[in-house]
Enzyme design. Structure first.
Site, PDB file in Angstrom:
ATOM      1  N   GLU A 192     -29.619   9.697 -12.365  1.00 44.89           N
ATOM      2  CA  GLU A 192     -30.212   9.579 -13.696  1.00 44.89           C
ATOM      3  C   GLU A 192     -31.264   8.476 -13.661  1.00 44.89           C
ATOM      4  O   GLU A 192     -31.121   7.454 -12.992  1.00 44.89           O
ATOM      5  CB  GLU A 192     -29.118   9.215 -14.705  1.00 44.89           C
ATOM      6  CG  GLU A 192     -29.608   9.043 -16.128  1.00 44.89           C
ATOM      7  CD  GLU A 192     -28.507   8.639 -17.091  1.00 44.89           C
ATOM      8  OE1 GLU A 192     -28.637   8.925 -18.289  1.00 44.89           O
ATOM      9  OE2 GLU A 192     -27.500   8.036 -16.646  1.00 44.89           O
ATOM     10  N   LYS A 235     -30.409  16.028 -21.323  1.00 38.21           N
ATOM     11  CA  LYS A 235     -29.060  15.502 -21.525  1.00 38.21           C
ATOM     12  C   LYS A 235     -28.574  15.773 -22.939  1.00 38.21           C
ATOM     13  O   LYS A 235     -29.221  15.415 -23.922  1.00 38.21           O
ATOM     14  CB  LYS A 235     -29.081  13.999 -21.234  1.00 38.21           C
ATOM     15  CG  LYS A 235     -27.742  13.300 -21.326  1.00 38.21           C
ATOM     16  CD  LYS A 235     -27.920  11.824 -20.971  1.00 38.21           C
ATOM     17  CE  LYS A 235     -26.617  11.044 -21.027  1.00 38.21           C
ATOM     18  NZ  LYS A 235     -26.830   9.614 -20.684  1.00 38.21           N
ATOM     19  N   CYS A 253     -24.780  12.134 -16.547  1.00 38.44           N
ATOM     20  CA  CYS A 253     -24.027  10.928 -16.868  1.00 38.44           C
ATOM     21  C   CYS A 253     -22.954  11.128 -17.942  1.00 38.44           C
ATOM     22  O   CYS A 253     -21.881  11.646 -17.659  1.00 38.44           O
ATOM     23  CB  CYS A 253     -24.998   9.808 -17.246  1.00 38.44           C
ATOM     24  SG  CYS A 253     -24.293   8.140 -17.123  1.00 38.44           S
TER      25      CYS A 253
END
Length: 279
Positions: free
Chosen positions: A44, A119, A160
């Site tokens: 990330e 995300k 994440c």
């Protein structure tokens, strides 16, 4: 019998600008390719890690103008490898929302972007050690799951904090994913407590390979990340891992037949049932 897939996870300590980030990650990717990796994954925030809002605003560009993104596309084509930019922090492209996107990009061996995923889950928290994160203040969350074809099967794309939402992983697996990427920049407290446990749980629940390249160590913007990049097999076994937070390359071989073997042993993806919600 098919040849195992040679992959490499790149663990980085990304600087706060795209130029510096490219200079940081490029030698690691070259090392991975020289070591035989055909699929290389970065963490990330590969193009920059900068949480100071004034500097962050100046550093972010459109995806097609980002120095690190364009440089890594050229590098993938030069090396003839598939490359996952775990995520790039770029302008979202939404005129009514000036927040950035935290965008995972899959690049083929010709340098073409074949998959994008923004995300879904943003990280807002006040930690007991005094650290505060408000990702929602600067990141516009995505609104769709990411599933993309590779030469080795379907790749489910997450980033994440998505790791804490098992329903996303299950939907990716039920849609055909055999690998799920989890590029991350985990905090030290949460990484120490939960990182490996969550990665193994998501692999066991889905029967997928879970590929988790991570940021590690102290960064220019003051944060510190956990590192410990990890590859987990579909039975939940740790195939390869890094035991520190320094930049490095982690190689692993994936036997893709292990996915069907795990799912045949425990066919949980076939056994979902509708049920009334709790009251």
């Amino acid at each position: 019998m098919s040849r195992p897939l040679d992959i490499a996870l790149i663990q980085t300590r990304t600087p706060a600008t795209a130029d510096a980030a490219l200079a940081h990650v490029e030698p690691l990717i070259r090392e991975a390719a020289a070591g035989g990796a055909r699929f290389i994954l970065t963490p990330e925030g590969t193009n920059l890690l900068e949480q100071r809002r004034d500097r962050r605003g100046l550093a972010i560009t459109d995806e097609d103008q980002d120095v690190a993104v364009t440089g890594l596309r050229r590098l993938a084509a030069e090396l003839g490898v598939w490359l996952l930019i775990g995520s790039a922090i770029v302008r979202s492209g939404h005129p009514a929302d000036d927040r950035a996107a935290n965008r995972s990009l899959l690049i083929d061996a010709h340098g073409t972007i074949t998959g994008r995923y923004d995300k879904l889950h943003v990280f807002d928290v006040d930690l007991p050690n005094g650290e505060t994160y408000r990702e929602s203040a600067s990141i516009r969350p995505g609104d769709a799951a990411g599933l993309t074809q590779t030469p080795w099967g379907l790749l489910g794309m997450t980033v994440c904090y998505d790791l804490r939402f098992p329903h996303l992983f299950r939907q990716l697996a039920r849609a055909g994913a055999c690998m799920i990427s989890v590029p991350a920049a985990f905090t030290v407290p949460t990484g120490q407590a939960h990182w490996e446990t969550l990665l193994r749980a998501r692999a066991i629940e889905t029967g997928c390979f879970v590929l988790a390249p991570a940021q590690g160590g102290p960064h220019e913007d003051g944060r510190r990340t956990w590192g410990r990049s990890t590859v987990v097999g579909p039975w939940g076994e740790v195939i390869a891992h890094v035991d520190h937070d320094a930049p490095c390359v982690l190689h692993a071989q994936l036997d893709m037949a292990a996915v069907e073997k795990a799912r045949a042993s425990i066919p949980q993806l076939l056994h979902d049932r509708d049920f009334a919600p709790p009251r």
